[in-house]
Write a protein that holds these residues in place. Structure first.
Motif, PDB file in Angstrom:
ATOM      1  N   UNK A 105      41.392  -1.722 -44.014  1.00 35.11           N
ATOM      2  CA  UNK A 105      41.128  -1.362 -45.404  1.00 35.11           C
ATOM      3  C   UNK A 105      42.425  -1.133 -46.178  1.00 35.11           C
ATOM      4  N   UNK A 106      43.475  -0.666 -45.511  1.00 34.18           N
ATOM      5  CA  UNK A 106      44.747  -0.452 -46.191  1.00 34.18           C
ATOM      6  C   UNK A 106      45.293  -1.783 -46.712  1.00 34.18           C
ATOM      7  N   UNK A 107      45.191  -2.839 -45.900  1.00 37.46           N
ATOM      8  CA  UNK A 107      45.643  -4.157 -46.337  1.00 37.46           C
ATOM      9  C   UNK A 107      44.805  -4.654 -47.512  1.00 37.46           C
ATOM     10  N   UNK A 108      43.489  -4.403 -47.449  1.00 35.83           N
ATOM     11  CA  UNK A 108      42.594  -4.846 -48.521  1.00 35.83           C
ATOM     12  C   UNK A 108      42.927  -4.133 -49.829  1.00 35.83           C
ATOM     13  N   UNK A 109      43.194  -2.832 -49.747  1.00 29.57           N
ATOM     14  CA  UNK A 109      43.512  -2.069 -50.957  1.00 29.57           C
ATOM     15  C   UNK A 109      44.818  -2.567 -51.571  1.00 29.57           C
ATOM     16  N   UNK A 110      45.826  -2.794 -50.734  1.00 30.10           N
ATOM     17  CA  UNK A 110      47.100  -3.288 -51.268  1.00 30.10           C
ATOM     18  C   UNK A 110      46.935  -4.664 -51.898  1.00 30.10           C
ATOM     19  N   UNK A 111      46.128  -5.513 -51.282  1.00 33.01           N
ATOM     20  CA  UNK A 111      45.890  -6.844 -51.853  1.00 33.01           C
ATOM     21  C   UNK A 111      45.186  -6.728 -53.202  1.00 33.01           C
ATOM     22  N   UNK A 112      44.218  -5.794 -53.294  1.00 25.87           N
ATOM     23  CA  UNK A 112      43.486  -5.618 -54.559  1.00 25.87           C
ATOM     24  C   UNK A 112      44.392  -5.083 -55.659  1.00 25.87           C
ATOM     25  N   UNK A 113      45.483  -4.399 -55.267  1.00 22.22           N
ATOM     26  CA  UNK A 113      46.432  -3.864 -56.239  1.00 22.22           C
ATOM     27  C   UNK A 113      47.544  -4.861 -56.567  1.00 22.22           C
ATOM     28  N   UNK A 114      47.449  -6.045 -55.977  1.00 22.87           N
ATOM     29  CA  UNK A 114      48.439  -7.082 -56.256  1.00 22.87           C
ATOM     30  C   UNK A 114      49.768  -6.865 -55.565  1.00 22.87           C
ATOM     31  N   UNK A 143      53.288  -0.218 -42.101  1.00 20.11           N
ATOM     32  CA  UNK A 143      52.336   0.744 -42.656  1.00 20.11           C
ATOM     33  C   UNK A 143      51.480   1.257 -41.509  1.00 20.11           C
ATOM     34  N   UNK A 144      51.566   2.572 -41.217  1.00 14.82           N
ATOM     35  CA  UNK A 144      50.872   3.145 -40.063  1.00 14.82           C
ATOM     36  C   UNK A 144      50.248   4.486 -40.444  1.00 14.82           C
ATOM     37  N   UNK A 145      49.248   4.955 -39.687  1.00  9.94           N
ATOM     38  CA  UNK A 145      48.713   6.296 -39.912  1.00  9.94           C
ATOM     39  C   UNK A 145      49.784   7.359 -39.659  1.00  9.94           C
ATOM     40  N   UNK A 146      49.737   8.417 -40.442  1.00  7.34           N
ATOM     41  CA  UNK A 146      50.792   9.428 -40.416  1.00  7.34           C
ATOM     42  C   UNK A 146      50.960  10.087 -39.050  1.00  7.34           C
ATOM     43  N   UNK A 147      49.875  10.378 -38.368  1.00 10.59           N
ATOM     44  CA  UNK A 147      50.010  11.081 -37.085  1.00 10.59           C
ATOM     45  C   UNK A 147      50.586  10.187 -36.002  1.00 10.59           C
ATOM     46  N   UNK A 182      56.630   8.679 -47.481  1.00  9.65           N
ATOM     47  CA  UNK A 182      55.334   8.566 -48.149  1.00  9.65           C
ATOM     48  C   UNK A 182      55.142   7.128 -48.635  1.00  9.65           C
ATOM     49  N   UNK A 183      53.926   6.650 -48.552  1.00  8.08           N
ATOM     50  CA  UNK A 183      53.662   5.262 -48.926  1.00  8.08           C
ATOM     51  C   UNK A 183      53.662   5.125 -50.443  1.00  8.08           C
ATOM     52  N   UNK A 184      54.349   4.117 -50.989  1.00 10.33           N
ATOM     53  CA  UNK A 184      54.391   3.970 -52.446  1.00 10.33           C
ATOM     54  C   UNK A 184      53.092   3.448 -53.053  1.00 10.33           C
ATOM     55  N   UNK A 185      52.232   2.835 -52.253  1.00  5.84           N
ATOM     56  CA  UNK A 185      50.947   2.344 -52.756  1.00  5.84           C
ATOM     57  C   UNK A 185      49.927   3.478 -52.744  1.00  5.84           C
ATOM     58  N   UNK A 186      48.940   3.377 -53.616  1.00  7.02           N
ATOM     59  CA  UNK A 186      47.867   4.374 -53.661  1.00  7.02           C
ATOM     60  C   UNK A 186      46.791   3.974 -52.660  1.00  7.02           C
ATOM     61  N   UNK A 187      46.918   4.505 -51.445  1.00  5.82           N
ATOM     62  CA  UNK A 187      45.992   4.173 -50.368  1.00  5.82           C
ATOM     63  C   UNK A 187      45.067   5.353 -50.097  1.00  5.82           C
ATOM     64  N   UNK A 188      43.802   5.082 -49.749  1.00  4.45           N
ATOM     65  CA  UNK A 188      42.868   6.180 -49.452  1.00  4.45           C
ATOM     66  C   UNK A 188      43.229   6.866 -48.149  1.00  4.45           C
ATOM     67  N   UNK A 189      42.925   8.158 -48.067  1.00  3.74           N
ATOM     68  CA  UNK A 189      43.064   8.847 -46.785  1.00  3.74           C
ATOM     69  C   UNK A 189      41.986   8.332 -45.837  1.00  3.74           C
ATOM     70  N   UNK A 190      42.266   8.393 -44.561  1.00  2.63           N
ATOM     71  CA  UNK A 190      41.311   7.909 -43.563  1.00  2.63           C
ATOM     72  C   UNK A 190      40.785   9.083 -42.751  1.00  2.63           C
TER      73      UNK A 190
END
Length: 302
Positions: free
Chosen positions: A209-218, A245-249, A264-272
């Motif tokens: 989903x992180x890849x999908x969100x970044x793709x949707x944000x261009x 891009x990896x989970x924080x823990x 911190x990730x520069x893209x606006x990604x949802x928490x998992x």
């Protein structure tokens, strides 16, 4: 249909057939002959007016009607078993029970060291095996008792499964401490887009989903290497100029040993949400309850 109209032993056969999918396996589990199981299935089909199970190359697959019955029947069997064995106890100090946990490679890196340390103190005879939740039909394996608990980001686990959230986590950018970006306290989207990337495509998990969100944000990445799992990320990043891009823990767990840093990730990604899952059939099982308690105590936030 009223309960008096059906032999409840037939529901036990139905429940096991859902899990085993083979008449011979159900017969062995219940200590009955194969003709007896076939006869029980015939009686069930007549009672419900439905084939219930159809023979396929993968075994006896349930019909849509059987799938509708699956969850309430499994819950009823579990409740009845719990009521009949309410005095049963699980003594971790003396138990030699073997538990199987389904998790990803991230889970093995993050969860197993602390979990095994806790078990060494309270349950020295208990053993743990892990399986990849992508290598098996996870829900069927949990229903059959082949997997006791699953941990992770597993949106596909729904019907017949209990779950409890352990924690929320965000995605971060991970890279070598020798990387030029390590001098920056924060990364910009330009920094992120122009860097060379290690891309992890972990099939069967929700991390895509992180890849999908970044793709949707261009957001476009310069992907130099794609791998199917996270386990090699530390080894790769410590000796290459790539970022991932990896989970924080996960970043917390491997940054020190591999000489890495994260930002911190520069893209606006949802928490998992990382959850603990167990099947309805084993909700009241004392051993399963105990292990869930250990996991909650060690890893749940709040």
């Amino acid at each position: 249909m009223e309960l008096k109209d059906i032999d409840l032993n037939l529901l036990l056969v139905f429940d096991r057939m859902l899990a085993e999918k083979r008449v011979s396996a159900v017969a062995e589990t219940l200590g009955l002959s194969q003709p007896a199981i076939s006869n029980a299935l015939s009686r069930l089909r007549r009672a419900f007016g439905d084939p219930l199970f159809l023979r396929t190359a993968r075994g006896m697959e349930p019909t849509p009607f059987a799938l509708q019955l699956a969850e309430p029947v499994a819950y009823a069997m579990s409740a009845l078993h719990g009521a009949l064995n309410q005095h049963a106890v699980f003594d971790p100090a003396s138990s030699t029970r073997a538990f199987t946990l389904a998790m990803t490679d991230i889970g093995e890196i993050y969860f197993t060291p602390r979990l095994m340390d806790a078990l060494a103190r309270s349950a020295p005879g208990v053993t743990i095996s892990t399986v990849r939740n992508t290598a098996i039909n996870l829900r069927d394996a949990m229903e059959a008792g082949q997997v006791d608990i699953a941990i992770g980001l597993l949106p596909q686990l729904k019907s017949g499964i209990f779950q409890r959230r352990l924690f929320l986590q965000r995605y971060v950018c991970l890279f070598s401490a020798a990387h030029p970006l390590a001098a920056k306290p924060r990364l910009s989207l330009k920094d992120f887009s122009t860097a060379e990337h290690l891309l992890v495509k972990a099939a069967g998990t929700g991390h895509g989903q992180a890849d999908e969100v970044m793709a949707s944000q261009g957001i476009v990445r310069r992907v130099r290497l794609t791998v199917p799992h996270f386990v090699a990320v530390g080894h790769i990043l410590r000796s290459t100029p790539m970022i991932a891009t990896v989970p924080e823990r996960l970043a917390h767990s491997i940054a020190g040993p591999f000489g890495l840093v994260w930002r911190a990730h520069p893209a606006k990604l949802p928490e998992i949400a990382i959850n603990c899952f167990w099947h309805t059939r084993f909700h009241r099982d004392p051993g399963n309850q105990w292990l869930r308690g250990v996991i909650f105590e060690q890893f749940a936030d709040g």
